[in-house]
Each structure stands twice: as structure tokens, then as C-alpha cells.
Write a protein that holds these residues in place. Sequence first.
Motif, PDB file in Angstrom:
ATOM      1  N   ILE A  95       0.865  -1.182   0.000  1.00 14.07           N
ATOM      2  CA  ILE A  95       0.000   0.000   0.000  1.00 14.07           C
ATOM      3  C   ILE A  95       0.899   1.228   0.000  1.00 14.07           C
ATOM      4  O   ILE A  95       1.821   1.341   0.802  1.00 14.07           O
ATOM      5  N   LYS A  96       0.625   2.126  -0.930  1.00 13.94           N
ATOM      6  CA  LYS A  96       1.427   3.352  -1.058  1.00 13.94           C
ATOM      7  C   LYS A  96       0.860   4.414  -0.116  1.00 13.94           C
ATOM      8  O   LYS A  96      -0.286   4.868  -0.300  1.00 13.94           O
ATOM      9  N   LEU A  97       1.620   4.783   0.902  1.00 18.89           N
ATOM     10  CA  LEU A  97       1.136   5.756   1.892  1.00 18.89           C
ATOM     11  C   LEU A  97       1.106   7.157   1.304  1.00 18.89           C
ATOM     12  O   LEU A  97       1.877   7.493   0.395  1.00 18.89           O
ATOM     13  N   LYS A  98       0.229   7.996   1.846  1.00 18.80           N
ATOM     14  CA  LYS A  98       0.134   9.392   1.394  1.00 18.80           C
ATOM     15  C   LYS A  98       1.310  10.193   1.961  1.00 18.80           C
ATOM     16  O   LYS A  98       2.104   9.679   2.740  1.00 18.80           O
ATOM     17  N   GLU A  99       1.387  11.465   1.607  1.00 18.41           N
ATOM     18  CA  GLU A  99       2.506  12.306   2.060  1.00 18.41           C
ATOM     19  C   GLU A  99       2.572  12.406   3.585  1.00 18.41           C
ATOM     20  O   GLU A  99       3.650  12.517   4.171  1.00 18.41           O
ATOM     21  N   ASP A 100       1.409  12.365   4.247  1.00 19.07           N
ATOM     22  CA  ASP A 100       1.396  12.429   5.717  1.00 19.07           C
ATOM     23  C   ASP A 100       1.630  11.049   6.349  1.00 19.07           C
ATOM     24  O   ASP A 100       1.441  10.864   7.546  1.00 19.07           O
ATOM     25  N   LYS A 101       2.032  10.070   5.501  1.00 15.58           N
ATOM     26  CA  LYS A 101       2.362   8.695   5.919  1.00 15.58           C
ATOM     27  C   LYS A 101       1.157   7.906   6.420  1.00 15.58           C
ATOM     28  O   LYS A 101       1.287   6.945   7.148  1.00 15.58           O
ATOM     29  N   ARG A 102      -0.050   8.351   6.036  1.00 12.87           N
ATOM     30  CA  ARG A 102      -1.264   7.633   6.404  1.00 12.87           C
ATOM     31  C   ARG A 102      -1.743   6.785   5.232  1.00 12.87           C
ATOM     32  O   ARG A 102      -1.489   7.097   4.072  1.00 12.87           O
ATOM     33  N   CYS A 103      -2.461   5.699   5.555  1.00  5.32           N
ATOM     34  CA  CYS A 103      -3.014   4.826   4.530  1.00  5.32           C
ATOM     35  C   CYS A 103      -4.034   5.611   3.693  1.00  5.32           C
ATOM     36  O   CYS A 103      -4.865   6.352   4.253  1.00  5.32           O
ATOM     37  N   PRO A 104      -4.019   5.471   2.375  1.00 11.16           N
ATOM     38  CA  PRO A 104      -4.952   6.226   1.525  1.00 11.16           C
ATOM     39  C   PRO A 104      -6.418   5.843   1.739  1.00 11.16           C
ATOM     40  O   PRO A 104      -7.326   6.565   1.314  1.00 11.16           O
ATOM     41  N   PHE A 105      -6.658   4.700   2.407  1.00 14.19           N
ATOM     42  CA  PHE A 105      -8.039   4.254   2.618  1.00 14.19           C
ATOM     43  C   PHE A 105      -8.646   4.765   3.926  1.00 14.19           C
ATOM     44  O   PHE A 105      -9.770   4.413   4.262  1.00 14.19           O
ATOM     45  N   LEU A 106      -7.905   5.576   4.677  1.00 11.70           N
ATOM     46  CA  LEU A 106      -8.462   6.138   5.916  1.00 11.70           C
ATOM     47  C   LEU A 106      -9.316   7.357   5.607  1.00 11.70           C
ATOM     48  O   LEU A 106      -8.915   8.223   4.826  1.00 11.70           O
ATOM     49  N   ASP A 107     -10.485   7.447   6.248  1.00 13.03           N
ATOM     50  CA  ASP A 107     -11.311   8.656   6.074  1.00 13.03           C
ATOM     51  C   ASP A 107     -10.888   9.718   7.078  1.00 13.03           C
ATOM     52  O   ASP A 107      -9.925   9.532   7.837  1.00 13.03           O
ATOM     53  N   GLU A 108     -11.623  10.841   7.086  1.00 13.64           N
ATOM     54  CA  GLU A 108     -11.235  11.967   7.963  1.00 13.64           C
ATOM     55  C   GLU A 108     -11.344  11.620   9.450  1.00 13.64           C
ATOM     56  O   GLU A 108     -10.712  12.263  10.297  1.00 13.64           O
ATOM     57  N   LYS A 109     -12.112  10.576   9.790  1.00 12.60           N
ATOM     58  CA  LYS A 109     -12.232  10.159  11.193  1.00 12.60           C
ATOM     59  C   LYS A 109     -11.227   9.066  11.562  1.00 12.60           C
ATOM     60  O   LYS A 109     -11.249   8.538  12.674  1.00 12.60           O
ATOM     61  N   GLY A 110     -10.354   8.699  10.617  1.00 10.52           N
ATOM     62  CA  GLY A 110      -9.364   7.656  10.884  1.00 10.52           C
ATOM     63  C   GLY A 110      -9.935   6.259  10.768  1.00 10.52           C
ATOM     64  O   GLY A 110      -9.356   5.304  11.276  1.00 10.52           O
ATOM     65  N   LEU A 111     -11.073   6.111  10.077  1.00 10.20           N
ATOM     66  CA  LEU A 111     -11.686   4.788   9.896  1.00 10.20           C
ATOM     67  C   LEU A 111     -11.439   4.279   8.484  1.00 10.20           C
ATOM     68  O   LEU A 111     -11.223   5.063   7.556  1.00 10.20           O
TER      69      LEU A 111
END
Length: 416
Positions: A77-93
Amino acid sequence: KNMKKIQQIKPSFYDNFHCIGGDCKKNCCQEWSIIIYKEEFKKLKKSIQSEKLKKIFSEAFVPNKGTSLQKTNLYNIKLKEDKRCPFLDEKGLCMLQKECGYELLFQTCKVFPREALLYCNQRCELSLSLGCEEAARLLLEEKDGFLLETSEGKLDLGLVRGNIVEAAHMVQKPVLHYFYDIKSLVIATLQNRNYTMGQRMALLGIALEKIYRMEKEKNINKIPNYIQWFLNEMSQKNCQYHSFFEKNKSNPHIKLLNTLQKHHKIARKFDIKQQLEKINVSIEGHFNVEKNEIKSELEYNPLKYEKCVEEFELFLQKNPHVLENIIVCCAWYIGIPFAYNKNIWENYCIFAMIYSIYYFVLSICITEDTTEEELIKYIVMVSREVLHGSKNLRALEEELEKNESATLAHMIKLVL
């Protein structure tokens, strides 16, 4: 997937674990590159309905091996620039779980932080990784110590994921007949509060080195009697080990230099710059032309470090369960001394190095004012690097080989 009921051995807090998702300060969907198998990838891709998620999915992967997404069997999985998974929504779900359901999630995402080991189709060991902050929080609540419970339950082969000890393995490695005797020795030694944690680690080294020699000399039938003798001897007030530790007192400076020499590359990865500055740690490298290698020069302020150790030891006196629970939980999770496709002694050496990293980081980070939240942050930070960082594990192995330090004398200096 599920089999008949089987005997399960698990930490007493195991069943209390529930993923807290978006409430995690640093959840498992960030800063980690998760490996996905092709079959999982294809199944999930087919089940996505919304155009928004289809677009995210189409850009979310890179090949783990091979030259393209078509030619590889493994994806990252290619992480976004903020190192978060691209499948996380704004609530972290997880948007994948919301749209496609839990059952279709990638296996790693489904099981973490859980792990299981199946022994001869008779017993299943369940454990939780301290790379998860909720698991670390539950562990810290166990003030009477890390406890294991035995019950009956259904076996989820998805959790086992190849961690299996079979009868065939016992033919190749007869010491596995004493799998639980030796693992019980590990837990009992690490939980013996008549000794400091460093002394317990040293005692464990003494016992496992002896067992390894018995295995090498094909005297494994002597192992049960030795374990019984060792545990009995260790519990005596005037046993030989008390006098051994009188002669070999803990030396924080030898321990720190050993730790830094072995782990300075890993220490640099931790978010502890401020704490390293507190003891004026300086790791300077210069190139040795003759040997064609970079030599590291380690410096630190001995008095400042001594003060950190004194403060940490006072903390441990008031909270004896903290370091003990961390180390016992790690031993159970990793499967010491039957892990990493290594022999019993190599397992111990790697475990001793892992212990020294936890001790070093916690000793310079924990003060009287440290909150539980901060303590959990440090535990998770170290656990993610040493329990799940395969590159770091290889670095530890290389360090042992390079310095020829896989000896009992070296290990006792490192842990004591």
C-alpha cells in the motif's frame, strides 16, 4: 477457515482487546508499508462499488517485487505524504471495511495485533503485539503481572498464518518435544521478582545456553530435570546466582555503550531526539580507509545518564509490573526461544538485544512526570521497530556476527 475446538493459551487480557480505530493516537494504518497478496487484491477490487473508492484503489498500490502490478504477486500500500493509509477517512476509519465489509479486508489488516501459533494440532497460543497502543494499554493494567489462561475455543487458521509446529518438525528438531517446558522456564524466569529485570535476563541466558548445549550434545532427555533444578535453585535465598550477581554488579555505562554500539542505527529512527540530547549522545562517523568501513564514535554524558537510570529504577520500584510485563509479553509474542528460524541460543541473543533497546529508550524517556499515554507511546514506538521491522532484525543479526558477540559473557554485560 475454522476448525474443531482446540485448547487455547492466551494472555488474560486477550479477550478484552477491541480495535479502537480512529481513537488511536498513532494507529496501525500509518507509517507502515503493508504487504498484500494478489488474491486478496483481486477479491477486494471486484467488490468495490463507489467511484470514489475505485479511484483511490487504482492509485493505492506499488509492486513489492517485479516490475509492474500485473507481474507481481505481492503489493505494497502506497502511503500518502502524511504517511497515512490512503483508505483512511477523515475520522481515521477504514473506507474499505465500511464499503466491502470486514471479511474482505486484507489479512494483515484483519488480524493485527493478534498472532497465533499452532502446536501439533493440539494447542494454540494466542498473543497481541505491543505495536498496538490498545494492546499496550491493556497490558499496563495487569499490575499483578502478565498472566496466561487456558481455555477451549475455535481455531482461526487466518490468525496462525503458517506459525505451525508439526510432528515432522520434531523429528528434525527433537528439542521441540520440550517446547512448553522450555517456554514455561522463560516466563517463570522473567517473572521472578527476587531479581532485577537485568538479572532475570542474565539468568535466562545462563539457562538457555545450557539447554542449547544439551541439544547440541544430543542430551535432550536431561532437559526436564535441568529445568526443574534451575527453577528450584533460582528460588533459593542463598543460591549460587545471588553470589554471582554480587560479583557481577550491573554497570549502566557498559550496558549503555554495548546498547549504543549495537543499536545506534535503530535509536536514530525513534522520535527521541530531545531525550538523546538530555544525555548528550553523539554518534559521529568517520571513514576507515584501511578497513573500508565507517567507524562510529559514541559519546555521551555519563553523569546525566546515571541520573536517568536512577530515576528509571525508582520508577520500576514503584511500578515493578511495567518493564516485566513488556518483556514477558514480547517473549510470548515472538515465541522465545523458538522463533526466527534460529536455534535456541541465537533466539536468546536477539531477545537480549531487543530487551536492551527497550531498557535504553525507556530509561532516558521515563521521568516522574511521565503520563500513561506517553509511556504507551514509547512502548509502541519501540515495539513497531523491533517486533515488526525485518530490516532492524537483520541489522541485529549482522551486529552479532560482525562483533562475534553472541557469547554468554557478552550478553550478560548487555542486559545486566
